[in-house]
Design a protein around this motif. Structure first.
Motif, PDB file in Angstrom:
ATOM      1  N   VAL A   1       5.285   4.891   2.308  1.00 26.04           N
ATOM      2  CA  VAL A   1       5.707   6.092   3.046  1.00 26.04           C
ATOM      3  C   VAL A   1       6.323   5.729   4.390  1.00 26.04           C
ATOM      4  N   ALA A   2       5.831   4.632   4.986  1.00 25.44           N
ATOM      5  CA  ALA A   2       6.423   4.214   6.265  1.00 25.44           C
ATOM      6  C   ALA A   2       7.886   3.822   6.060  1.00 25.44           C
TER       7      ALA A   2
ATOM      8  N   GLY B   1       5.531  11.322   5.124  1.00 28.07           N
ATOM      9  CA  GLY B   1       4.077  11.276   5.270  1.00 28.07           C
ATOM     10  C   GLY B   1       3.389  10.990   3.941  1.00 28.07           C
ATOM     11  N   ARG B   2       2.098  10.612   4.052  1.00 21.72           N
ATOM     12  CA  ARG B   2       1.307  10.315   2.847  1.00 21.72           C
ATOM     13  C   ARG B   2       1.268  11.496   1.884  1.00 21.72           C
TER      14      ARG B   2
ATOM     15  N   LYS C   1      -0.428   4.967  -6.856  1.00 18.04           N
ATOM     16  CA  LYS C   1       0.614   3.946  -6.661  1.00 18.04           C
ATOM     17  C   LYS C   1       1.209   3.521  -8.000  1.00 18.04           C
TER      18      LYS C   1
ATOM     19  N   THR D   1       0.844  -1.198   0.000  1.00 14.23           N
ATOM     20  CA  THR D   1       0.000   0.000   0.000  1.00 14.23           C
ATOM     21  C   THR D   1       0.881   1.250   0.000  1.00 14.23           C
ATOM     22  N   VAL D   2       0.258   2.376  -0.322  1.00 13.97           N
ATOM     23  CA  VAL D   2       0.979   3.644  -0.241  1.00 13.97           C
ATOM     24  C   VAL D   2       1.450   3.884   1.191  1.00 13.97           C
ATOM     25  N   ASP D   3       0.653   3.466   2.164  1.00 16.07           N
ATOM     26  CA  ASP D   3       1.051   3.626   3.573  1.00 16.07           C
ATOM     27  C   ASP D   3       2.330   2.847   3.876  1.00 16.07           C
ATOM     28  N   ASP D   4       2.433   1.631   3.301  1.00 16.65           N
ATOM     29  CA  ASP D   4       3.659   0.848   3.491  1.00 16.65           C
ATOM     30  C   ASP D   4       4.867   1.599   2.923  1.00 16.65           C
TER      31      ASP D   4
END
Lengths: 250, 250
Positions: A40-41, A46-47, A57, A35-38
């Motif tokens: 950026v982490a 940040g997102r 993506k 995911t995009v969250d993965d």
């Protein structure tokens, strides 16, 4: 694995860091599972930073096409009447190859990913189509007023893209070994010989010879006669160009 | 409007009824605003019936491409060594044209819809790519072992598709007026003349003022030669017309 352990030592620009994080995760977990969250982490941002650079993506997979399309458009816009049009679009296509060849490992990795994910193949098709349209638009301008000008423009643009991609893919399939430039040059050379103006294409295969009977011209200007000798399978437009060149007395 | 008032009197097969209901709603509400539930309600069938025929809402916009792709594949598979390969892929492309020309009103309606909806354009690109690959696959087989066989196959397949689409789109843009077949035949004829093997291209039609050297033809069919004699002050268009008459081997 923590995101800090993956942080690159050299601290590249954020955009590059996002691409690197994305491809690391795509290869470890798969594209769909990331995911995009993965991303950026792992990149430690940040997102909002992600979406500042990439609308989706999918776009992080092809981070350089927009720049390359802009470069191609600018290159074609900077053309003059001195540029043989088919050669010019071949040179424009080489800008795409250059983008791939700048980073062979990344290009090969993306090629493998794209082959596995139908959504990415569809995205790539739409990018390829935009390159093709940019080439066709330029050629339509150059061929304006010629018989079948738009048809020729569309056909040549498609042929150039197909040849470029044939050369590019054979290089990508060889895992980026060998000379990408040579493979694409060879493929584009074939198209150029097929379509380019014989006067500009060098001595390779003259498709049509036009001979003026200079003796008769001198003797009887009113009945000035041309004899054109051509292979029957020469494309009409090529013969017409030769005729134009000879008939044009300006 | 109730779904019963829209039920067609002639009771066409369910698949056709779904397509008709979908296009009616797309034109009334827009593509994005129409759901599969809306379509099945108007057609008076259940959701399961829709998905039996169409994997997604996008597929109902292009109901005949799968059949056409299957027809094209079968047509190419039925080819023999007696078929000149470039002419054969041009004939295969004509199957697509035929599908569009069978129902001009529907084709024009879909063309307009597709231009407005990016997702449908992307879908169409992937369909076009599948046609192109089918043509290229056949040509790769025919050109196997020839120098640059796969390159030539890819380039010709792309050129044929571009020419076909150039002719098809000019017909669609004219709202399906005029002769779709003639537009596409002309475009494919140009590609065929460009790429087809001269020995397979059939006999020429000699025209006034253009003389074929039959002696040389017999001696060397591959280098079939035309000699054109013309006054230097003849208008170019007239010379081109004469040339077209002779070079057109369709």
């Amino acid at each position: 694995m923590s995101s800090s352990s993956a942080a690159p030592a050299a601290k590249p620009p954020m955009r590059d860091a996002l691409v690197a994080a994305a491809f690391r995760l795509f290869s470890e977990r798969g594209y769909e599972q990331t995911t995009v969250d993965d991303i950026v982490a792992l990149a430690g941002v940040g997102r909002r930073s992600f979406f500042r650079y990439f609308p989706s993506k999918e776009d992080v997979v092809f981070p350089d096409h927009e720049r390359c399309l802009a470069d191609m458009t600018a290159f074609l816009a900077a053309s003059g009447p001195e540029h043989e049009p088919v050669r010019r679009v071949c040179d424009a296509a080489r800008l795409v190859l250059q983008m791939y060849a700048e980073n062979p490992a990344f290009s090969v990795q993306r090629y493998r990913l794209t082959r596995k994910v139908p959504g990415l193949r569809a995205y790539e098709l739409s990018v390829v189509r935009r390159y093709e349209r940019a080439l066709a638009r330029y050629l339509r301008g150059r061929f304006a007023g010629l018989p079948d000008g738009t048809l020729r423009a569309d056909v040549i643009a498609a042929a150039v893209v197909a040849a470029h991609n044939n050369g590019l893919r054979s290089w990508l399939r060889s895992d980026g070994q060998g000379d990408a430039g040579a493979a694409v040059d060879h493929a584009l050379g074939c198209v150029q010989r097929e379509f380019a103006h014989p006067r500009d294409a060098g001595p390779a295969r003259p498709a049509a010879r036009v001979t003026a009977l200079t003796g008769e011209q001198a003797a009887s200007p009113a009945d000035d006669v041309l004899v054109l000798v051509t292979r029957r399978d020469a494309p009409l437009w090529r013969v017409v160009r030769e005729l134009e060149a000879v008939l044009d007395r300006a």
